[in-house]
Scaffold this active site. Structure first.
Site, PDB file in Angstrom:
ATOM      1  N   TYR A 113      -7.216 -60.281  16.297  1.00  0.00           N
ATOM      2  CA  TYR A 113      -7.203 -59.098  15.434  1.00  0.00           C
ATOM      3  C   TYR A 113      -6.347 -57.947  15.959  1.00  0.00           C
ATOM      4  CZ  TYR A 113     -11.191 -61.721  13.658  1.00  0.00           C
ATOM      5  OH  TYR A 113     -11.990 -62.714  13.160  1.00  0.00           O
TER       6      TYR A 113
ATOM      7  N   ASN B  19     -11.446 -57.518   2.409  1.00  0.00           N
ATOM      8  CA  ASN B  19     -11.605 -58.386   3.565  1.00  0.00           C
ATOM      9  C   ASN B  19     -13.102 -58.420   3.816  1.00  0.00           C
ATOM     10  OD1 ASN B  19     -11.748 -59.761   5.942  1.00  0.00           O
ATOM     11  ND2 ASN B  19     -10.231 -58.521   7.028  1.00  0.00           N
TER      12      ASN B  19
ATOM     13  N   HIS C 167     -17.038 -66.647   4.057  1.00  0.00           N
ATOM     14  CA  HIS C 167     -17.248 -68.083   4.183  1.00  0.00           C
ATOM     15  C   HIS C 167     -18.575 -68.569   3.618  1.00  0.00           C
ATOM     16  CE1 HIS C 167     -13.708 -67.599   6.569  1.00  0.00           C
ATOM     17  NE2 HIS C 167     -14.347 -66.831   7.455  1.00  0.00           N
TER      18      HIS C 167
ATOM     19  N   HIS D  10      -7.115 -61.297   4.907  1.00  0.00           N
ATOM     20  CA  HIS D  10      -7.638 -61.547   6.256  1.00  0.00           C
ATOM     21  C   HIS D  10      -6.561 -61.188   7.260  1.00  0.00           C
ATOM     22  CE1 HIS D  10     -11.120 -63.521   4.638  1.00  0.00           C
ATOM     23  NE2 HIS D  10     -10.307 -64.158   3.807  1.00  0.00           N
ATOM     24  N   MET D  11      -6.960 -60.587   8.345  1.00  0.00           N
ATOM     25  CA  MET D  11      -6.033 -60.246   9.425  1.00  0.00           C
ATOM     26  C   MET D  11      -5.521 -61.520  10.097  1.00  0.00           C
ATOM     27  SD  MET D  11      -5.895 -56.824  10.324  1.00  0.00           S
ATOM     28  CE  MET D  11      -6.354 -56.429  12.030  1.00  0.00           C
TER      29      MET D  11
HETATM   30  C1  DQA Z   1     -11.462 -62.172   9.073  1.00  0.00           C
HETATM   31  C2  DQA Z   1     -11.629 -63.684   9.299  1.00  0.00           C
HETATM   32  C3  DQA Z   1     -13.086 -64.097   9.242  1.00  0.00           C
HETATM   33  O1  DQA Z   1     -13.205 -65.490   9.473  1.00  0.00           O
HETATM   34  C4  DQA Z   1     -13.867 -63.357  10.311  1.00  0.00           C
HETATM   35  O2  DQA Z   1     -15.238 -63.684  10.219  1.00  0.00           O
HETATM   36  C5  DQA Z   1     -13.662 -61.884  10.291  1.00  0.00           C
HETATM   37  C6  DQA Z   1     -12.311 -61.356  10.035  1.00  0.00           C
HETATM   38  C7  DQA Z   1     -10.002 -61.705   9.264  1.00  0.00           C
HETATM   39  O3  DQA Z   1      -9.699 -60.585   8.858  1.00  0.00           O
HETATM   40  O4  DQA Z   1      -9.194 -62.449   9.829  1.00  0.00           O
HETATM   41  O5  DQA Z   1     -14.579 -61.110  10.552  1.00  0.00           O
HETATM   42  O6  DQA Z   1     -11.838 -61.870   7.740  1.00  0.00           O
END
Ligand code: DQA
Length: 149
Positions: A23, A75, A81, A101-102
């Site tokens: 991230y 996001n 999931h 998603h990041m």
């Molecule tokens: C996320 C990806 C998800 O799998 C994870 O649980 C996150 C961040 C992302 O921004 O990549 O909390 O949504």
């Protein structure tokens, strides 16, 4: 009044302090500042909301039905999931929803490969770090404009 609703789900307030390999180092406040700068460039207004509580997120989505929201960028973090509650809430909306998603969720653990939200979203963007959000906002802007919203 705002044009677009930016939704950040569970644990995303920890950006900058959480798994930098996935991230990066930017905080959520810095990501939001990027989005505000892009919104100013596009001449639109944002409402930005983060919560770690699923019910609060559901209620914010419901409110978007009547508050002038023209598109949503979400996001949902790990809720992506498995949260059928968020999927059902987003399905109530009549405006485009863009999933972001990041991290590149498809290059990570198997449980991250599936999104229960994708079926109610116009499309999804993953793997570009903070740029995913900027691309998501540009997509939302394009979709809302094309839909005449
Ligand atoms: C996320 C990806 C998800 O799998 C994870 O649980 C996150 C961040 C992302 O921004 O990549 O909390 O949504």
């Amino acid at each position: 009044m705002h044009d677009y609703l930016i939704l950040h789900g569970v644990n995303l307030n920890m950006f900058g302090r959480r798994d930098p390999a996935q991230y990066g180092h930017e905080s959520l406040a810095q990501i939001n500042a990027r989005l505000e700068a892009l919104a100013a460039e596009l001449g639109v207004r944002l409402d930005i909301f983060q919560t770690n509580h699923e019910g609060e997120m559901v209620e914010r989505i419901h409110a978007a039905l009547d508050d002038g929201t023209r598109a949503v960028v979400i996001n949902a973090g790990a809720w992506t999931h498995y949260s059928y509650a968020l999927m059902d809430a987003l399905a109530v909306l009549h405006v485009p929803v863009v999933e972001v998603h990041m991290s590149n969720v498809h290059a990570r653990e198997a449980f991250r490969h599936h999104s229960v939200l994708s079926s109610v979203c116009a499309g999804s963007i993953a793997g570009f770090g903070p740029l995913s959000y900027e691309l998501g906002l540009r997509a939302a802007h394009g979709l809302a404009g094309a839909a005449g919203l």
